[in-house]
Design an enzyme around this catalytic site. Structure first.
Site, PDB file in Angstrom:
ATOM      1  CB  SER A  48      -0.940   0.015   1.211  1.00 53.45           C
ATOM      2  OG  SER A  48      -0.219   0.151   2.417  1.00 53.45           O
ATOM      3  CE  LYS A  53      -2.773   2.257   4.825  1.00 52.10           C
ATOM      4  NZ  LYS A  53      -2.686   1.396   3.621  1.00 52.10           N
TER       5      LYS A  53
END
EC number: 3.4.21.89
Length: 261
Positions: free
Chosen positions: A41, A102
């Site tokens: 990701s 993230k």
């Protein structure tokens, strides 16, 4: 050697092990936490198999700073320091309780939206500059053995897996790489207004990231409370493309000690 000497030697060994574990526990709790990258990701900033230490001193301490979240005696944050937009952050997922990594995109009070794959912050587009193509081998990655997602769908095992690459510039001047795989539902979103005391996160591999664009009702990240932040990822210490770090022929020495931007 007498029985007493043997028992004394065993006791000293036990004490040494206990002290070492205590020191390691204090180090992990107060300073740095190890973290393996399990998914794609955050490509190409972080690759599956990257190993890093999370800087826990960057944002202060909350109950999630301790292993297994045992520091329930901490109310809010101690020695708290607000993160910067563009930081790569490890945080506790508000729904699943697992540790996620993230990039911090939205600060409290920001309005965040994605239109046709372009990020808008407070109604201003974050400029994107073409940066060519990210190429990797279409093969199983990491201990889990997941296959990468490719813009050139249908590629055979062992062949090149391609993704369009761009450099995105955030309002504070932070530049970072983002990837495109396809036109997805997350390329066009409603406007998200970040509540006070919360942050908005996105993965750099935009079409392969379940992040703050996905609501917590759908098991997404949603808005992340400040107290859920564990620390900042500053540098890749070690990297291996194989199923195990023991497979030395799969090591990626060019990523050792690489600064995370």
């Amino acid at each position: 050697m007498s029985k007493g000497e043997k028992e004394g030697g065993i006791l000293e060994t036990v004490k040494t092990v206990v002290y070492a574990l205590l020191i390691a526990g204090v180090f992990r709790t107060l300073f740095f936490q190890p973290f393996w990258i399990p998914s794609g990701s955050m490509k190409d900033t972080l690759l599956v198999g990257d190993f890093l230490f999370v800087n826990k001193m960057a944002y202060g301490y909350s109950q999630y700073s301790c292993p297994f979240s045992i520091c329930t005696f901490i109310d809010g944050r101690w020695l708290g320091s607000e993160p910067d937009r563009g930081d790569v952050v490890v945080f506790r997922h508000p729904v699943t309780g697992s540790d996620f990594i993230k990039r911090l995109i939205g600060m409290p009070g920001d309005r965040i939206q994605v239109r046709d794959g372009v990020l808008y912050i407070n109604d201003e587009a974050a400029p994107q500059q073409d940066a060519g193509t990210f190429v990797e081998t279409f093969d199983k990655q990491g201990p889990v053995g997941n296959l990468p997602q490719c813009e050139n769908a249908g590629v055979a095992l062992g062949q090149d897996c391609l993704k369009s690459r761009a450099i995105e510039t955030l309002p504070n001047g932070v530049e970072h790489s983002i990837l495109n795989v396809r036109n997805s539902r997350l390329d066009n979103t409603p406007v998200y207004t970040v509540p006070e005391g919360h942050f908005f996160f996105m993965g750099d591999n935009r079409d392969n990231s379940t992040d703050s664009r996905v609501s917590q009702n759908a098991m997404g990240v949603g808005f992340v409370p400040f107290e859920n932040l564990i620390g900042r990822a500053d540098r890749v210490m070690f990297s291996s493309a194989g199923r195990s770090m023991l497979f030395f022929w799969t090591w990626r020495p060019d990523r050792f000690f690489e600064k995370i931007v």
